[in-house]
Design a protein around this motif. Structure first.
Motif, PDB file in Angstrom:
ATOM      1  N   LEU A  39       0.844  -1.197   0.000  1.00 40.69           N
ATOM      2  CA  LEU A  39       0.000   0.000   0.000  1.00 40.69           C
ATOM      3  C   LEU A  39       0.876   1.243   0.000  1.00 40.69           C
ATOM      4  CD1 LEU A  39      -2.757   1.411   0.577  1.00 40.69           C
ATOM      5  CD2 LEU A  39      -2.330   1.004   2.999  1.00 40.69           C
ATOM      6  N   PRO A  62      -4.370   7.047  -2.413  1.00 46.66           N
ATOM      7  CA  PRO A  62      -3.830   5.757  -1.975  1.00 46.66           C
ATOM      8  C   PRO A  62      -4.036   4.697  -3.056  1.00 46.66           C
ATOM      9  CG  PRO A  62      -5.847   6.290  -0.751  1.00 46.66           C
ATOM     10  CD  PRO A  62      -5.558   7.451  -1.657  1.00 46.66           C
ATOM     11  N   SER A 114      -3.965  -6.656  -7.271  1.00 44.09           N
ATOM     12  CA  SER A 114      -5.426  -6.538  -7.301  1.00 44.09           C
ATOM     13  C   SER A 114      -5.822  -5.075  -7.454  1.00 44.09           C
ATOM     14  CB  SER A 114      -6.052  -7.132  -6.039  1.00 44.09           C
ATOM     15  OG  SER A 114      -5.226  -6.958  -4.925  1.00 44.09           O
ATOM     16  N   PRO A 115      -6.955  -4.823  -8.116  1.00 46.69           N
ATOM     17  CA  PRO A 115      -7.395  -3.438  -8.275  1.00 46.69           C
ATOM     18  C   PRO A 115      -7.684  -2.823  -6.914  1.00 46.69           C
ATOM     19  CG  PRO A 115      -9.092  -4.941  -9.026  1.00 46.69           C
ATOM     20  CD  PRO A 115      -7.899  -5.777  -8.703  1.00 46.69           C
ATOM     21  N   TRP A 116      -7.536  -1.537  -6.843  1.00 41.92           N
ATOM     22  CA  TRP A 116      -7.639  -0.863  -5.558  1.00 41.92           C
ATOM     23  C   TRP A 116      -9.083  -0.859  -5.053  1.00 41.92           C
ATOM     24  CZ3 TRP A 116      -5.331   0.189  -1.451  1.00 41.92           C
ATOM     25  CH2 TRP A 116      -5.770   1.205  -0.605  1.00 41.92           C
ATOM     26  N   VAL A 117      -9.983  -0.405  -5.876  1.00 40.79           N
ATOM     27  CA  VAL A 117     -11.410  -0.459  -5.534  1.00 40.79           C
ATOM     28  C   VAL A 117     -12.181  -0.872  -6.779  1.00 40.79           C
ATOM     29  CG1 VAL A 117     -11.381   1.262  -3.688  1.00 40.79           C
ATOM     30  CG2 VAL A 117     -11.671   2.006  -6.047  1.00 40.79           C
ATOM     31  N   ASP A 118     -13.436  -1.231  -6.591  1.00 44.21           N
ATOM     32  CA  ASP A 118     -14.266  -1.556  -7.738  1.00 44.21           C
ATOM     33  C   ASP A 118     -14.624  -0.255  -8.461  1.00 44.21           C
ATOM     34  OD1 ASP A 118     -15.952  -0.384  -5.946  1.00 44.21           O
ATOM     35  OD2 ASP A 118     -17.273  -2.087  -5.722  1.00 44.21           O
ATOM     36  N   ALA A 140      -6.232  -9.868  -1.519  1.00 45.93           N
ATOM     37  CA  ALA A 140      -7.619  -9.484  -1.729  1.00 45.93           C
ATOM     38  C   ALA A 140      -7.929  -9.545  -3.219  1.00 45.93           C
ATOM     39  CB  ALA A 140      -7.862  -8.081  -1.199  1.00 45.93           C
ATOM     40  N   VAL A 141      -8.498 -10.649  -3.651  1.00 45.97           N
ATOM     41  CA  VAL A 141      -8.766 -10.824  -5.077  1.00 45.97           C
ATOM     42  C   VAL A 141      -9.944  -9.950  -5.506  1.00 45.97           C
ATOM     43  CG1 VAL A 141      -9.425 -12.476  -6.851  1.00 45.97           C
ATOM     44  CG2 VAL A 141      -7.790 -13.119  -5.083  1.00 45.97           C
ATOM     45  N   PRO A 147     -12.146  -6.695  -5.550  1.00 45.47           N
ATOM     46  CA  PRO A 147     -11.877  -5.287  -5.243  1.00 45.47           C
ATOM     47  C   PRO A 147     -12.771  -4.770  -4.118  1.00 45.47           C
ATOM     48  CG  PRO A 147     -12.963  -5.530  -7.375  1.00 45.47           C
ATOM     49  CD  PRO A 147     -12.660  -6.903  -6.900  1.00 45.47           C
ATOM     50  N   ARG A 148     -12.202  -3.849  -3.361  1.00 44.11           N
ATOM     51  CA  ARG A 148     -12.942  -3.186  -2.309  1.00 44.11           C
ATOM     52  C   ARG A 148     -13.999  -2.270  -2.914  1.00 44.11           C
ATOM     53  NH1 ARG A 148      -8.059  -4.740  -1.226  1.00 44.11           N
ATOM     54  NH2 ARG A 148      -7.592  -3.647  -3.136  1.00 44.11           N
ATOM     55  N   HIS A 149     -14.978  -1.981  -2.098  1.00 47.17           N
ATOM     56  CA  HIS A 149     -16.088  -1.143  -2.509  1.00 47.17           C
ATOM     57  C   HIS A 149     -15.848   0.235  -1.890  1.00 47.17           C
ATOM     58  CE1 HIS A 149     -20.124  -0.021  -3.413  1.00 47.17           C
ATOM     59  NE2 HIS A 149     -20.476   0.068  -2.152  1.00 47.17           N
ATOM     60  N   SER A 150     -15.805   1.288  -2.703  1.00 49.05           N
ATOM     61  CA  SER A 150     -15.511   2.603  -2.134  1.00 49.05           C
ATOM     62  C   SER A 150     -16.776   3.438  -2.000  1.00 49.05           C
ATOM     63  CB  SER A 150     -14.475   3.334  -2.983  1.00 49.05           C
ATOM     64  OG  SER A 150     -15.069   3.844  -4.148  1.00 49.05           O
ATOM     65  N   ASP A 192      -5.008   8.888   6.402  1.00 49.28           N
ATOM     66  CA  ASP A 192      -5.810   7.696   6.197  1.00 49.28           C
ATOM     67  C   ASP A 192      -5.642   6.749   7.362  1.00 49.28           C
ATOM     68  OD1 ASP A 192      -3.450   6.024   5.698  1.00 49.28           O
ATOM     69  OD2 ASP A 192      -3.403   6.893   3.688  1.00 49.28           O
ATOM     70  N   ILE A 250      -5.824   2.794   6.936  1.00 45.81           N
ATOM     71  CA  ILE A 250      -6.098   1.687   6.016  1.00 45.81           C
ATOM     72  C   ILE A 250      -5.340   0.458   6.506  1.00 45.81           C
ATOM     73  CG2 ILE A 250      -5.936   0.884   3.619  1.00 45.81           C
ATOM     74  CD1 ILE A 250      -6.036   3.773   2.703  1.00 45.81           C
ATOM     75  N   ASP A 251      -6.045  -0.645   6.639  1.00 46.97           N
ATOM     76  CA  ASP A 251      -5.408  -1.873   7.093  1.00 46.97           C
ATOM     77  C   ASP A 251      -4.368  -2.323   6.062  1.00 46.97           C
ATOM     78  OD1 ASP A 251      -6.029  -4.446   9.079  1.00 46.97           O
ATOM     79  OD2 ASP A 251      -5.261  -5.015   7.110  1.00 46.97           O
ATOM     80  N   PRO A 252      -3.118  -2.577   6.507  1.00 47.30           N
ATOM     81  CA  PRO A 252      -2.066  -2.912   5.541  1.00 47.30           C
ATOM     82  C   PRO A 252      -2.311  -4.217   4.779  1.00 47.30           C
ATOM     83  CG  PRO A 252      -1.248  -3.091   7.809  1.00 47.30           C
ATOM     84  CD  PRO A 252      -2.608  -2.481   7.884  1.00 47.30           C
ATOM     85  N   HIS A 275      -6.599  -3.728   3.275  1.00 42.88           N
ATOM     86  CA  HIS A 275      -6.778  -2.439   2.593  1.00 42.88           C
ATOM     87  C   HIS A 275      -8.163  -1.853   2.833  1.00 42.88           C
ATOM     88  CE1 HIS A 275      -3.301  -3.185  -0.488  1.00 42.88           C
ATOM     89  NE2 HIS A 275      -2.931  -3.325   0.766  1.00 42.88           N
ATOM     90  N   SER A 319      -9.710   7.159   3.701  1.00 41.15           N
ATOM     91  CA  SER A 319      -8.678   8.114   3.291  1.00 41.15           C
ATOM     92  C   SER A 319      -9.353   9.462   3.058  1.00 41.15           C
ATOM     93  CB  SER A 319      -8.005   7.625   2.010  1.00 41.15           C
ATOM     94  OG  SER A 319      -7.277   8.680   1.406  1.00 41.15           O
ATOM     95  N   LEU A 329     -13.211   2.631   2.373  1.00 41.20           N
ATOM     96  CA  LEU A 329     -12.982   1.395   1.614  1.00 41.20           C
ATOM     97  C   LEU A 329     -13.628   0.252   2.386  1.00 41.20           C
ATOM     98  CD1 LEU A 329      -9.270   2.315   0.986  1.00 41.20           C
ATOM     99  CD2 LEU A 329     -11.086   2.363  -0.733  1.00 41.20           C
ATOM    100  N   GLN A 365     -18.640  -6.066  -2.253  1.00 44.06           N
ATOM    101  CA  GLN A 365     -20.054  -6.409  -2.183  1.00 44.06           C
ATOM    102  C   GLN A 365     -20.241  -7.877  -2.524  1.00 44.06           C
ATOM    103  OE1 GLN A 365     -21.436  -3.184  -4.748  1.00 44.06           O
ATOM    104  NE2 GLN A 365     -22.627  -2.441  -3.019  1.00 44.06           N
TER     105      GLN A 365
END
Lengths: 151, 151
Positions: free
Chosen positions: A33, A48, A122-126, B10-11, B13-16, B87, B89-91, B94, B98, B145, B149
């Motif tokens: 990160l 980030p 992996s992509p950062w966010v969707d 994390a395959v 992606p996170r949801h922002s 921020d 953010i969990d290392p 993630h 932020s 983040l 979903q």
């Protein structure tokens, strides 16, 4: 006067020690990160993102790609100068390290390389489509924040 | 090809989720560590520093003060546009938040104010003389983040 978070935790200043480029890149390779810094519409911008270190280059995926790609075209493929910062600093004691890499960000366009980087990063966010960039570290600086001397 | 830190953790992606300015400033007030972003010799520059939130303004102490102060003079006291990012953010996962504040950085010169801010804001590291700046948040953005979903 109203101050919300007085920082009384550490009265004595931390002691900073410079890290050489080899050690700085090693630390960068230990975390996934960081923060991409660039100029957008003449304003300093920071986002980030996550990264991998690949053959001595920093590879990132970002949704800010459109801004960087159009700028890269304007510069005849030389790319855009960005800074990339990663750190591991304790939120309370503020001890740890910080590394800053400065260099040109160039879009990754080779399909095999893109496919490979997408498998390891992996992509950062969707959401919107992302872009993959490589940053060749032209300048690498780092500091280690150590307990105050005499503490 | 050698990749040092493949990011397989994390395959999905996170949801922002966008955070509004009020919530963003509240989060900023909960932490004391952030990153100051500005342009120096036409290069994007980033430095970790600590901050307090005071009467709706961000106050920082930095050793990069000389660069910002000379630029502030050039701009007839309007100050230099900077970005400030904090921020949590969990290392590994993630997940977290932020916040980015953009605004003019102006040196704090009033002796009473300087004395007060020095009492609530410890210097970042030892060494060269530091400078105190206030940043009035003109633009405040933030994202949270969240887990992917459907996860």
């Amino acid at each position: 006067m109203h101050t919300e978070n007085p920082d009384h935790a550490a009265v004595k200043p931390r002691h900073s020690v410079r890290i050489d480029a080899v050690e700085a890149l090693r630390l960068l390779g230990e975390v996934s990160l960081g923060r991409l810094v660039f100029t957008r519409h003449a304003l300093p911008t920071i986002r980030p993102v996550n990264h991998v270190l690949h053959d001595g280059e920093l590879v990132i995926r970002t949704h800010e790609g459109a801004a960087l790609t159009s700028r890269a075209r304007e510069t005849d493929g030389r790319g855009v100068v960005v800074a990339y910062e990663a750190d591991s600093i304790d939120p309370v004691t503020h001890l740890g390290w910080s590394v800053v890499v400065t260099g040109y960000a160039l879009p990754v366009t080779d399909p095999d390389e893109l496919s490979y980087f997408r498998s390891v990063l992996s992509p950062w966010v969707d959401g919107t489509m992302d872009h993959t960039f490589r940053i060749r570290p032209d300048l690498v600086t780092g500091v280690r924040l150590c307990p105050p001397q005499g503490a």
